[in-house]
Design an enzyme around this catalytic site. Structure first.
Site, PDB file in Angstrom:
ATOM      1  N   GLU A  81       1.097  -1.328  -0.039  1.00 29.87           N
ATOM      2  CA  GLU A  81       0.055  -0.134   0.125  1.00 29.87           C
ATOM      3  C   GLU A  81       0.857   1.156   0.047  1.00 29.87           C
ATOM      4  O   GLU A  81       0.201   2.233  -0.066  1.00 29.87           O
ATOM      5  CB  GLU A  81      -0.949  -0.027   1.347  1.00 29.87           C
ATOM      6  CG  GLU A  81      -1.949  -1.145   0.936  1.00 29.87           C
ATOM      7  CD  GLU A  81      -2.677  -1.140   2.452  1.00 29.87           C
ATOM      8  OE1 GLU A  81      -2.505  -0.764   3.451  1.00 29.87           O
ATOM      9  OE2 GLU A  81      -3.988  -1.799   2.193  1.00 29.87           O
ATOM     10  N   GLU A 112       7.436 -22.025   7.745  1.00 31.87           N
ATOM     11  CA  GLU A 112       7.964 -21.039   8.825  1.00 31.87           C
ATOM     12  C   GLU A 112       8.875 -21.847   9.645  1.00 31.87           C
ATOM     13  O   GLU A 112       9.414 -21.104  10.785  1.00 31.87           O
ATOM     14  CB  GLU A 112       6.563 -20.659   9.676  1.00 31.87           C
ATOM     15  CG  GLU A 112       6.044 -21.822  10.567  1.00 31.87           C
ATOM     16  CD  GLU A 112       5.069 -21.052  11.372  1.00 31.87           C
ATOM     17  OE1 GLU A 112       5.140 -21.330  12.827  1.00 31.87           O
ATOM     18  OE2 GLU A 112       4.041 -20.697  11.105  1.00 31.87           O
TER      19      GLU A 112
END
Length: 273
Positions: A81, A112
């Site tokens: 953004e 992960e």
């Protein structure tokens, strides 16, 4: 130092399946109300990290967010953004997630848990001591993130983190840790809830304050925003109208001619209408 994983403690509420929808919503909302107060307690830590980020970015550095699951997705959302909001290059703020881009939509099993892939992902971007790397992990125990920050420390790269447990392995690894202690989740262990909200609030603070410090906001307006849709063109037109007191038609003409609110105002004030 003791490490208590409060994000994994039992919820303050039980027998959730017996609650009505109204009760569920009321209780979730009650838990959510505690998050901004937890963020407030971390403001000094956030400020310290932002100063480091601003300093590095002013000198040609970049900001990297990295995490797994919800944490990784939040970092990517925040990074993605920045270009449309502040008109900066896509390479200035980069979000990395364990398992790669496919993990944005679908969980990649055990991604992960890798203790090598995080650093490899950073190396693909030629990360250097000019940059800042911020690890995001609600638990503060994600190997993908911790191992990457350890390598960053060894290579003189500034490290920060956003976590929701005190004295976690991630906090102890990052040079500039941010700990937002939100306590137990409404659904025990579901860190996409309060912890995710806290992380999003902190990410908003980091990038917004950084971009303001870098000069991408004038007054309270996004003068460098990308004009990527009609809504933003209309918003930019109104900014110009208000700033230099011209008609809507002239403001739109200036915006189309100069391609940004900042440039339109600058060129008008310089007498080049």
């Amino acid at each position: 130092m003791s490490f208590i994983k409060t994000t994994e403690q039992d919820s303050n509420h039980d027998h959730l399946e017996k609650m009505s929808v109204a009760e569920l919503l009321k209780n979730i909302n009650a838990e959510d109300k505690t998050v901004p107060l937890a963020v407030e307690n971390a403001l000094p830590q956030i400020e310290t990290l932002v100063h480091e980020i601003v300093s590095k970015l002013k000198n040609g550095g970049r900001l990297f967010y990295m995490g797994a699951g919800t944490s990784g997705r939040l970092g990517i959302v925040d990074a993605s953004e920045c270009p449309p909001t502040f008109g900066v290059p896509h390479e200035l703020v980069v979000g990395l997630i364990a398992g790669g881009d496919s993990a944005i939509r679908k969980a990649i099993e055990f991604a992960e848990d890798s203790t090598t892939q995080g650093w490899k992902d950073l190396q693909e971007h030629n990360t250097s001591s000019k940059d800042v790397v911020v690890g995001i992990a609600a638990s503060g125990t994600t190997p993908y993130v911790i191992s990457a920050l350890e390598q960053c420390n060894e290579n003189n790269i500034i490290t920060g983190c956003i976590t929701c447990n005190h004295n976690s392995p991630l906090s102890l690894t990052a040079k500039y840790p941010i700990e937002v202690i939100v306590g137990p989740e409404f659904v025990t262990g579901s860190s996409r809830m309060k912890a995710g909200t806290a992380q999003k609030l902190v990410l908003n603070m980091i990038t917004t304050s950084t971009m303001i410090q870098l000069g991408h906001v004038k007054g309270n307006k996004m003068v460098d925003m990308q004009l990527s849709n009609n809504k933003l063109v209309d918003r930019g037109t109104k900014m110009i109208m208000k700033e230099i007191h011209v008609s809507e038609e002239e403001a739109l003409h200036l915006l189309n001619q100069h391609k940004s609110v900042r440039n339109a105002i600058k060129q008008y004030n310089n007498g080049r209408k």
